[in-house]
Design an enzyme around this catalytic site. Structure first.
Site, short mmCIF file in Angstrom:
data_model
loop_
_atom_site.label_atom_id
_atom_site.label_comp_id
_atom_site.label_asym_id
_atom_site.label_seq_id
_atom_site.Cartn_x
_atom_site.Cartn_y
_atom_site.Cartn_z
N GLN A 10 0.84 -1.20 0.00
CA GLN A 10 0.00 0.00 0.00
C GLN A 10 0.87 1.25 0.00
OE1 GLN A 10 -3.19 -0.33 2.77
NE2 GLN A 10 -3.88 1.77 2.50
N ARG A 117 -9.25 -7.48 4.60
CA ARG A 117 -8.13 -6.95 5.38
C ARG A 117 -8.13 -5.43 5.34
NH1 ARG A 117 -2.55 -5.64 4.05
NH2 ARG A 117 -1.04 -6.30 5.65
N HIS A 195 1.11 -2.08 11.24
CA HIS A 195 2.30 -2.83 11.65
C HIS A 195 2.81 -2.40 13.03
CE1 HIS A 195 2.46 -4.90 7.86
NE2 HIS A 195 2.41 -3.77 7.22
#
Length: 304
Positions: A10, A117, A195
């Site tokens: 992304q 997701r 993350h």
């Protein structure tokens, strides 16, 4: 010469991506149609006409980037891209593209999974953010931000690290990083702290979606983000993909592992050439090329 196929994540999305490939190669055009049918989204319109802010939405960007990567791969293979024992690795979202390339996921299953997701990540706590740190390596960044709530999210290249965590901690982290020698700290346009531990609440629903997705056998080795290790069994990836959403992307270590496993040529497939630039910094003794349109495809096939 062993090749590594690289798949972007992304942030690589741009209006117009994949259009020239689809106009030149029917196999690329049919890839967009196959993916669009799977999720009920007109991916041709989204990728080629935008608008950019709609393409940037996480739930849209993830299936769009994956589809563009697989369209590029299919066109490249049809035109003669060597496919003898390649290593596959993708940056964050790109790991799902790598699993399609390696045979573990079908394109329809993969776009459905990354659509979900993206929805989950888009709906995550908006009080977090991310920033790129230029001029320090990951260990120095980690040490500098130890007293804040931020963590290293992506170890992208020597001197290029992304941090992630509470927006409220970004200012003190920036001061600490500059005091440690960072040249720049640049906030990123993201909807949450990807993350990082802030993504842990996303994990159970993501794990459920992954569990409902069939995985086939791997034809090729895939190097995973979370451990920078080569994996040859698809059954290992459900847990790895769930961990990946809240764990750091160990891209430098992954690329060095690919090089140690014999990769002398790195081919980025999909939108842009960000990973190609990183490859030139991480493994400067290897070839690095990108395939994003017919011109770059021709150039990539001409480099042996």
């Amino acid at each position: 010469m062993r090749t590594a196929w690289l798949f972007p994540g992304q942030g690589s999305q741009i209006v117009g991506m994949g259009k020239a490939l689809a106009e030149a190669f029917p196999v690329a055009a049919s890839t967009f149609d196959e993916a669009a049918e799977a999720i009920g989204v007109d991916l041709r319109a989204l990728c080629w006409d935008g608008p950019q802010d709609e393409l940037d939405r996480t739930a849209n960007a993830q299936p769009a980037i994956l589809t563009t990567s697989i369209a590029a791969l299919r066109a490249a293979l049809e035109q003669g891209l060597p496919a003898h024992d390649p290593l596959c690795l993708g940056h964050s979202l790109g790991e799902f593209s790598a699993l399609v390339a390696a045979g573990a996921l079908t394109l329809p299953d993969a776009v459905r999974l990354v659509r979900r997701r993206g929805e989950l990540m888009q709906a995550a706590d908006p009080s977090g953010g991310m920033a790129a740190v230029i001029g320090l390596d990951a260990d120095a960044v980690e040490q500098a931000i130890a007293a804040t709530g931020l963590v290293v999210a992506n170890d992208n290249a020597p001197g290029q690290v992304v941090i992630s965590g509470p927006l409220a901690d970004l200012a003190p982290a920036t001061e600490a990083l500059k005091a440690a020698g960072a040249k720049r700290v640049l906030p990123l346009r993201v909807s949450a702290a990807f993350h990082s531990p802030a993504m842990r609440p996303v994990a159970p629903d993501l794990a459920k979606a992954i569990a409902q997705t069939p995985f086939g056998e791997l034809r090729y080795t895939v190097i995973a983000n979370v451990d920078a290790e080569p994996h040859e069994h698809a059954g290992e990836f459900p847990q790895l993909l769930e961990r990946q959403v809240w764990s750091p992307v160990r891209w430098v270590a992954s690329m060095r592992r690919a090089r140690a496993l014999g990769a002398e040529r790195f081919v980025e497939l999909g939108a842009g050439s960000v990973l190609t630039g990183l490859a030139k910094r991480i493994v400067p003794d290897a070839q690095a090329v990108s395939v994003s349109d017919p011109a770059t495809l021709g150039e990539a096939l001409g480099v042996r």
